[in-house]
Design a protein around this motif. Structure first.
Motif, PDB file in Angstrom:
ATOM      1  N   ASN A  68       0.639  -4.518   1.800  1.00 15.65           N
ATOM      2  CA  ASN A  68       1.738  -5.212   2.516  1.00 15.65           C
ATOM      3  C   ASN A  68       1.976  -6.373   1.067  1.00 15.65           C
ATOM      4  N   ASP A  85       5.752  -2.170  -2.429  1.00 18.54           N
ATOM      5  CA  ASP A  85       4.744  -2.007  -1.328  1.00 18.54           C
ATOM      6  C   ASP A  85       3.341  -1.612  -2.045  1.00 18.54           C
ATOM      7  N   THR A 113      -7.087  -4.408   3.007  1.00 16.36           N
ATOM      8  CA  THR A 113      -5.848  -4.803   3.724  1.00 16.36           C
ATOM      9  C   THR A 113      -6.186  -5.301   5.168  1.00 16.36           C
ATOM     10  N   SER A 144      -4.222  -4.163   7.712  1.00 18.07           N
ATOM     11  CA  SER A 144      -3.716  -3.127   8.516  1.00 18.07           C
ATOM     12  C   SER A 144      -4.978  -2.150   9.143  1.00 18.07           C
TER      13      SER A 144
END
Length: 148
Positions: A71, A76, A99, A101
């Motif tokens: 992100n 991106d 990350t 995520s």
């Protein structure tokens, strides 16, 4: 940090926009026994300019390892990963997605784009240090990395 003459100085390219995460990752690497430098850029556009040695990065050194957040502003991390792995001059550089995520789609897409490994960052300081130490042990001490 002293650089031993028999060991190549490693360049870790950290692509991360979060200042706190940058500081923590750098702190976790401070006690590394591997001679290294950490180069940081904070967005995807600068990441690709650095890797392609464009503009202000014309004299940039080729990194031994890329730590890539997904992100990112301006471009991106998924786009950055796709561009790295599609570029014959860059695709051999190992990329570790690091990350927050844990989204199954992000994980699958990253591997489809040929990421070398995907690691979900912990918000727990001790666990984050353990993760970074594991990256260091494996990617900088255990594996044989391609030369530039």
């Amino acid at each position: 940090m002293s650089v031993e003459t028999d060991e190549k100085h490693k360049t870790i390219f950290l692509v991360e926009d979060n200042k706190a995460d940058i500081r923590l990752i750098e702190e976790a690497l401070k006690n590394s026994t591997v001679p290294h430098q950490v180069i940081v850029v904070r967005n995807g556009m600068d990441a690709m300019a650095y890797l392609r040695q464009e503009g202000e990065y014309a004299n940039a050194s080729r990194p031994d390892l890329i730590l890539l957040d997904l992100n990112l502003p301006r471009k991106d991390g998924r786009e950055v990963l796709a561009e790295i792995k599609a570029d014959p001059k860059l695709k051999s550089i190992p990329v570790v997605v690091l990350t927050t995520s844990s989204n199954e789609e992000d994980i699958s897409q990253s591997y489809e784009l040929h990421v070398n490994c995907y690691i979900t960052k912990s918000r727990n300081l001790s666990q984050l240090f353990t993760i970074v130490k594991g990256i260091e042990d494996f990617w900088l001490k255990t594996v044989t990395l391609p030369s530039a």
